[in-house]
Design an enzyme around this catalytic site. Structure first.
Site: not given
Ligand code: GLA
Length: 730
Positions: A534, A614
């Site tokens: 928030d 990777e």
């Protein structure tokens, strides 16, 4: 001048670049709301015709005319028990027990700069451009004044709202409800767009027509919660990404919030937003004031994307005070999904070495480093190093991490305590619990009573010594349960209704002191992922862990939901192992990376489990991300498409020189069609080259071609592939 008072007409008008907001003081002294919408000139009081509406009472002074009712006329800040039966903004119990509020204009003041709130986060006047309007309303019978505060950011199209309630009488008054914002929207037909969810599945956008009655989004969990983000939108029924009227409401508050939207008998809308009044009350002694938290308010006539852009620009520049708000963030590797609780110093150092080999900037030690924390059942509160796991304490580990050319970050969950902890054994009364009742337990933990200054003092001392004594350059501040059994041992009987709000004030006071004392530490908010995502947290911490769900396909809707109000630079997103630990889904590294790159990129996996290819891929990705960061942080974000087959989004640089388009598969079908997307935000006259990462070949297109005719990609096949387009202007 963005705030204008017309004394003759008793009109107050707030102007921003593209909007006008107007209120009028009527002959009775009632402050009526006239207009909030696209820029227009005039006295909008003409919109409201006298109307005698049955069962809508009139003020005593108007008993002959009957054409004026608080129940039908738009109010700037509604009262209660005084003839307006719609949503109230203020509810008081005056000395003597009378319930209600009837507010009348007393005075107003216009000043340069932005008002501040005591102990609550609020937007600031970063570039000396804001103006403040303070309108004082009074309820003489109750002996109370309500000062309505408006911060006008003319160039940004943002108006902030807050309210200060003052007891001007001689006896104590009880506040039962004090909203921060009341907005009447008398005409139109509207949809409500809000973001619901649950742990590991936050921010799911949900749009529905506003129907008669009251639609509530709220939290009673003590935190803003995974279930309803406080941010919400009211948009015209026909509004879409590119057109239509949209209002956005963003409470700058991290506790029990509530936004009610009512469609009334006359098809008028009222939005009331602020602290959730359920379980809340506040005793106001003579001379005392109470501040209702700020709500940011924005309006766009050009659809949802333009509304999002207003908040995206505003939050890092005018709300977040961290020096990192507009700076680069470290690419970190977090130990949680790499090792959970199961590690010792050697294992952790090996993970950090792997992080260094990947080219990360920082290693973050997550849960499990303190007390006797070998699982999630004990030791919250005991913020000293785990003797077996870290025999030499944190310092040698930090040195070893720094030796790998990595900065060091640490996880804490300071608001909580386990019953099995030294802290609880010493201070059992510090935990929230109702006398005579066994408290509800969640993840085996209880919540510390931050409404008590001595508990906040302990929290500040503990964290500040940790930061002073160690080279900790990042803190992940977690909060892993909702409040329950809210009762404070030190507040008197008549003030127990203040506990939950005082908890938030206590939290903000500690956060505020720490970010001030340690401005170089990067803080990241977290509450089991996005349980406290928030604007209140973002006023202190520049980024928040968006969700414990790191599955890139689940993250598509979580991050898409966040994008309506929150900029990408606030959204912490990690590439994790596949199959994913939360969903079990297998996805390609490219897709995990593309999704995490739509925020603050990090990693949360054990590098030892990666293949050589990777590792190389990730090294290249991190290097690429560093170059893309200015675009991701300051560029314009567009939601391009989202359907059962794929989700697509785009960043465009401020000068429209560069863009990044990502398309991730959501599903697949037989006999698949090519994918067609229309880009946005480019210069129609510009000539752009596109490199598709897979082929590396470049071709040229005009901005108009890409935006209007669009761009076609080969069909997706297989499991969750993605396509990323790198676009630059010639
Ligand atoms: C919460 C956080 C996770 C992790 C764990 C540790 O769930 O969201 O990222 O830190 O706590 O217990």
């Amino acid at each position: 001048m963005s705030i204008i008072y017309d004394a003759g007409q008793r009109l107050i008008t707030l102007k921003t670049a593209n909007t006008v907001y107007q209120m009028g003081i009527d002959p009775l002294g009632a402050l009526l709301h006239y207009y909030y919408g696209p820029r227009a000139e005039g006295n909008f009081g003409y919109l409201y015709l006298p109307r005698d509406c049955g069962f809508s009472p009139n003020p005593y002074e108007m008993r002959e005319g009957r054409g004026w009712s608080p129940d039908t006329l738009p109010q700037e800040y509604s009262g209660s028990n005084s003839g307006d039966y719609r949503l109230s903004s203020l509810e008081l119990i005056a000395a003597g027990g009378a319930y209600g509020a009837l507010l009348r204009y007393k005075s107003h003041k216009i000043s340069d700069g932005k008002y501040e709130l005591e102990g609550l986060p609020a937007a600031f006047d970063g570039q000396g451009e804001a103006q403040t309007l303070a309108v004082t309303l009074e309820d003489r019978a109750a002996g109370v004044e309500a000062e309505l505060l408006y911060g006008v950011y003319e160039a940004r199209d943002v108006i902030t709202r807050a309210v200060r309630i003052k007891n001007t009488g001689e006896k104590a008054v009880r506040i039962e409800k004090a909203a921060s914002l009341c907005l009447d929207i008398p005409f139109g037909s509207w949809d409500h767009l809000h973001f619901h969810g649950r742990h590991a599945m936050e921010m799911q956008p949900e749009r529905s027509p506003l129907l008669h009655g009251i639609h509530t989004i709220s939290s009673g969990r003590g935190a803003s919660g995974h279930q309803h983000n406080p941010f919400s939108i009211l948009c015209g029924r026909e509004a879409d990404e590119d057109s239509g009227f949209c209002y956005g409401f963003m409470p700058v508050y991290s506790g029990n919030h509530r936004t009610d939207t009512e469609l009334d008998q006359a098809d008028s809308v009222r939005v009331v937003s602020g602290i959730n009044h359920e379980g809340f009350s506040w005793l106001l002694e003579p001379g005392e004031s109470f501040e209702a938290p700020e709500v940011l308010m924005a309006f766009s006539r050009d659809g949802l994307t333009a509304l999002s852009h207003i908040f995206h620009f505003f939050i890092p520049r005018f709300l977040c005070r961290s020096k990192y708000a507009l700076k680069e963030r470290p690419v970190l590797l977090n130990s949680w999904e790499a090792a959970y609780f199961d590690w010792d110093e050697e294992k952790i150092v090996n993970i950090a070495k792997g992080a260094a080999a990947l080219g990360a900037d920082m290693f973050v030690l997550d849960d499990g480093w303190f007390g006797r924390r070998d699982d999630d059942k004990r030791s919250l509160g005991d913020w000293y190093p785990h003797k077996e796991k870290l025999p030499g304490g944190l310092a040698p580990l930090i040195r070893r991490v720094n030796d790998e050319d990595l900065r060091f970050g640490l996880w804490v969950e300071p608001e909580m305590v386990n019953e099995d902890s030294d802290l609880f054994r010493e201070h059992p009364d510090w935990a929230l619990r109702v006398p005579g009742r066994k408290p509800a337990i969640s993840r085996d933990q209880l919540v510390l009573d931050l409404s008590r200054p001595e508990v906040c003092g302990w929290m500040y001392d503990t964290l500040s010594s940790l930061l002073r004594e160690h080279k900790i350059e990042y803190v992940k501040w977690d909060m892993n349960r909702s409040l329950s059994d809210v009762f404070s041992n030190t507040l008197p009987e008549g003030r127990q209704g203040e506990t939950a709000h005082r908890y938030v004030l206590g939290l903000y006071s500690v956060m505020g002191r720490l970010v001030k004392e340690f401005p170089d530490v990067l803080f990241e908010g977290c509450a089991g992922g996005g349980g406290r995502f928030d604007a209140g947290i973002l006023a202190y911490f520049p980024q928040i862990w968006a969700s414990d769900n790191t599955d890139p396909i689940a993250r598509l809707s979580i991050q898409r939901g966040l994008s309506y109000g929150y900029p990408a630079c606030t959204v912490s997103a990690h590439v994790s192992a596949s199959p994913n630990h939360q969903t079990g889904r297998t996805t390609p590294l490219e897709t995990r990376t593309a999704v995490a790159m739509a925020g603050v990129l990090g990693y949360e996996l054990d590098p030892a489990a990666l293949s050589k290819e990777e590792m190389e891929q990730i090294r290249a990705d991190i290097a690429r991300y560093r170059k893309l960061w200015p675009l991701i942080q300051k560029g314009h974000y567009f939601r391009l498409a989202d359907n059962g087959l794929y989700s697509a989004w785009q960043f465009v640089s401020e000068e429209r020189q560069q863009a990044l388009v990502s398309v991730a598969a959501r599903g697949t079908e037989g006999n698949p069609k090519p994918l067609h997307i229309r880009l946005k935000g480019l210069d129609p006259e510009g000539v752009y080259t596109i490199a598709e990462d897979s082929s590396g070949t470049k071709r040229e297109y005009t901005g108009s071609a890409l935006m209007y005719a669009g761009y076609t990609l080969p069909p997706f096949t297989g499991d969750y592939p993605c396509a990323v387009l790198y676009i630059s202007r010639k």
